[in-house]
Design an enzyme around this catalytic site. Sequence first.
Site, PDB file in Angstrom:
ATOM      1  N   SER A   1       0.820  -1.213   0.000  1.00 43.18           N
ATOM      2  CA  SER A   1       0.000   0.000   0.000  1.00 43.18           C
ATOM      3  C   SER A   1       0.851   1.260   0.000  1.00 43.18           C
ATOM      4  CB  SER A   1      -0.907   0.038   1.233  1.00 43.18           C
ATOM      5  OG  SER A   1      -1.586   1.281   1.260  1.00 43.18           O
ATOM      6  N   GLY A   2       0.302   2.281  -0.634  1.00 48.49           N
ATOM      7  CA  GLY A   2       0.984   3.574  -0.610  1.00 48.49           C
ATOM      8  C   GLY A   2       0.878   4.312  -1.930  1.00 48.49           C
TER       9      GLY A   2
ATOM     10  N   LYS B   1      -4.343  -6.593   3.425  1.00 44.19           N
ATOM     11  CA  LYS B   1      -4.387  -5.466   2.472  1.00 44.19           C
ATOM     12  C   LYS B   1      -5.836  -5.146   2.093  1.00 44.19           C
ATOM     13  CE  LYS B   1      -3.193  -2.194  -0.225  1.00 44.19           C
ATOM     14  NZ  LYS B   1      -3.862  -1.988  -1.409  1.00 44.19           N
TER      15      LYS B   1
ATOM     16  N   HIS C   1      -7.276  -3.226   4.840  1.00 44.43           N
ATOM     17  CA  HIS C   1      -6.687  -1.881   4.791  1.00 44.43           C
ATOM     18  C   HIS C   1      -7.538  -1.036   3.842  1.00 44.43           C
ATOM     19  CE1 HIS C   1      -4.379   1.117   2.560  1.00 44.43           C
ATOM     20  NE2 HIS C   1      -3.675   1.309   3.652  1.00 44.43           N
ATOM     21  N   ASN C   2      -7.848  -1.596   2.686  1.00 46.45           N
ATOM     22  CA  ASN C   2      -8.612  -0.836   1.708  1.00 46.45           C
ATOM     23  C   ASN C   2     -10.054  -0.612   2.151  1.00 46.45           C
ATOM     24  OD1 ASN C   2      -6.221  -1.048   0.308  1.00 46.45           O
ATOM     25  ND2 ASN C   2      -7.210  -1.390  -1.659  1.00 46.45           N
TER      26      ASN C   2
ATOM     27  N   GLU D   1      -9.858   2.213   4.294  1.00 43.41           N
ATOM     28  CA  GLU D   1      -9.588   3.350   3.389  1.00 43.41           C
ATOM     29  C   GLU D   1     -10.903   3.867   2.781  1.00 43.41           C
ATOM     30  OE1 GLU D   1      -6.381   2.658   0.397  1.00 43.41           O
ATOM     31  OE2 GLU D   1      -7.892   3.165  -1.096  1.00 43.41           O
TER      32      GLU D   1
HETATM   33  C1  6PG Z   1      -3.165   1.547  -1.600  1.00 42.46           C
HETATM   34  C2  6PG Z   1      -4.429   1.780  -2.353  1.00 42.46           C
HETATM   35  C3  6PG Z   1      -4.333   1.125  -3.674  1.00 42.46           C
HETATM   36  C4  6PG Z   1      -5.367   1.622  -4.651  1.00 42.46           C
HETATM   37  C5  6PG Z   1      -6.724   1.156  -4.342  1.00 42.46           C
HETATM   38  C6  6PG Z   1      -7.742   2.017  -4.999  1.00 42.46           C
HETATM   39  O1  6PG Z   1      -3.269   1.010  -0.521  1.00 42.46           O
HETATM   40  O2  6PG Z   1      -2.115   1.919  -2.116  1.00 42.46           O
HETATM   41  O3  6PG Z   1      -5.503   1.254  -1.655  1.00 42.46           O
HETATM   42  O4  6PG Z   1      -4.339  -0.240  -3.459  1.00 42.46           O
HETATM   43  O5  6PG Z   1      -5.353   2.997  -4.710  1.00 42.46           O
HETATM   44  O6  6PG Z   1      -6.809  -0.136  -4.802  1.00 42.46           O
HETATM   45  O7  6PG Z   1      -8.832   1.271  -5.045  1.00 42.46           O
HETATM   46  P1  6PG Z   1     -10.149   1.739  -5.708  1.00 42.46           P
HETATM   47  O8  6PG Z   1      -9.870   1.938  -7.165  1.00 42.46           O
HETATM   48  O9  6PG Z   1     -11.045   0.590  -5.440  1.00 42.46           O
HETATM   49  O10 6PG Z   1     -10.525   2.996  -5.026  1.00 42.46           O
END
Ligand code: 6PG
Length: 475
Positions: free
Chosen positions: A130-131, A184, A187-188, A191
């Site tokens: 992630s990042g 992960k 995490h999302n 997010e």
């Molecule tokens: C991360 C982000 C990355 C990505 C997402 C966006 O942790 O770096 O989460 O994985 O930006 O997958 O996901 P969406 O397109 O579903 O918003």
Amino acid sequence: MTQADIGLIGLGVMGANLALNIADNGYKVAVFNRTPDQTDALIKNAAHLRDQFIPCYSLEELTAAIKAPRPIIMMIPAGDPVDQQIAALTPWLGEGDFMIDAGNSSFHDTNRRYQELADTPFTFVGMGVSGGAEGARHGPSIMVGASPEAYARIEPILKAIAAKHNGEPCCALMGPEGAGHFVKTLHNGIEYADMQMIAEIHEVLSKTLGLSIKEQAEVFAKWNEGPLASYLVEITANVMGVVDEESGKPILDVILDTAGQKGTGRWSAVEAHMLGVPATGIDAAVAARCISSQRALRQEIAKVYPATDKPLTWEEKQTGIKACENAMIAGKIAAYAEGFDVLTAGSKEYGWSLPLGDIARIWREGCIIRSRFLDEIASAYDENPELKSLYLAPSIAARMKEAVPYLREMLAKAILSGIPVPALSSALGSFDLSRQKRTAAYVIQGQRDFFGQHGFERTDKEGSGFHGPWPAGGA
Ligand code: 6PG
């Protein structure tokens, strides 16, 4: 020519940046992309890192260019492309090699691949990264799914490229199989909830207090200096401060109101349901993105149910801003609590013993949900590794007790004014339900027994399978 330390397949934005990061840390990287143009572009733009790369134009070349045992990272789109890449790479791999899937794969796919590849001479690793592009380039947060032995072999390179929090690398072993991708995914999920809650607070600030986007940029920047300090609050302030060059308006005024999604938020919500864990803030955030996409339908429904004329407000602007800040604090805690609840349940269900404290620690830098608040979560799990819910941690309970009254007040105004606040209100709904000594579920049990003789337990007797003396029409 000296051989490479590691290989990397997939030179899209994330892959190319990760390759540069690895090279920057002194490792030699053999790189390959399905279309050679991207390989050439990376080499062309590598500047002083040019000699750290070995460009390869076939998998045969790639595998020959790496020192055995070869670690090879795949940074390619999740789903079928990963299976296809594994099939293409397998014939070229030997004893002790590592195939590392660093994309946003479904952990169910990773579990399956782990099993399917168990009898091969190489090791398959599922790794959550992630990042975004910046993180990949300068230090992401890395969640690894592997056996302890496999992890020990790739750990030095992963820790070198990971983000650092006070010098501590944000990279850890989560467990075997799909554990890294599971973490992960959650995490999302967090997010998604965090982003949606920020969007909701923005709408409340706009509609109840009449704050312009420019004013809100300052509010968010200020919040970023307090308990809400986090990457998402910081970038929200930045995004709000940007003016569209063509129209001269704040960029947010010209961005279409339909949010995309690639699937990880939805997977979090689905997994929460499958595990029987309430994650209503995350769920509502996914639903909000879906509703955002139904733009044409929304226009029609909006005509039938037009917006309330005058939203409720606060007497003092500063009082409203303070209420919104605290509402966001409560919402953020709820989003983390939901995410960690799903992690806890998944850990049990899949027998992974996920290191919850480590998860909080490796999310403190590099990843999208990095925030000051994760320090408190890490301490909460250090104090009690068996913590049943984040809401039970004394430091978090103190914050919730302070912040929730503001959330209630803000939601009451928003709901009475018809301002959509689905993630914040759903998260509060579950929180309220989870602190009831007696919920209203006895009504549901009565109904179930009435129409289907499903039976219930009694408060005054041991045992189960009791039935009500239902009148005619009852089962
Ligand atoms: C991360 C982000 C990355 C990505 C997402 C966006 O942790 O770096 O989460 O994985 O930006 O997958 O996901 P969406 O397109 O579903 O918003």
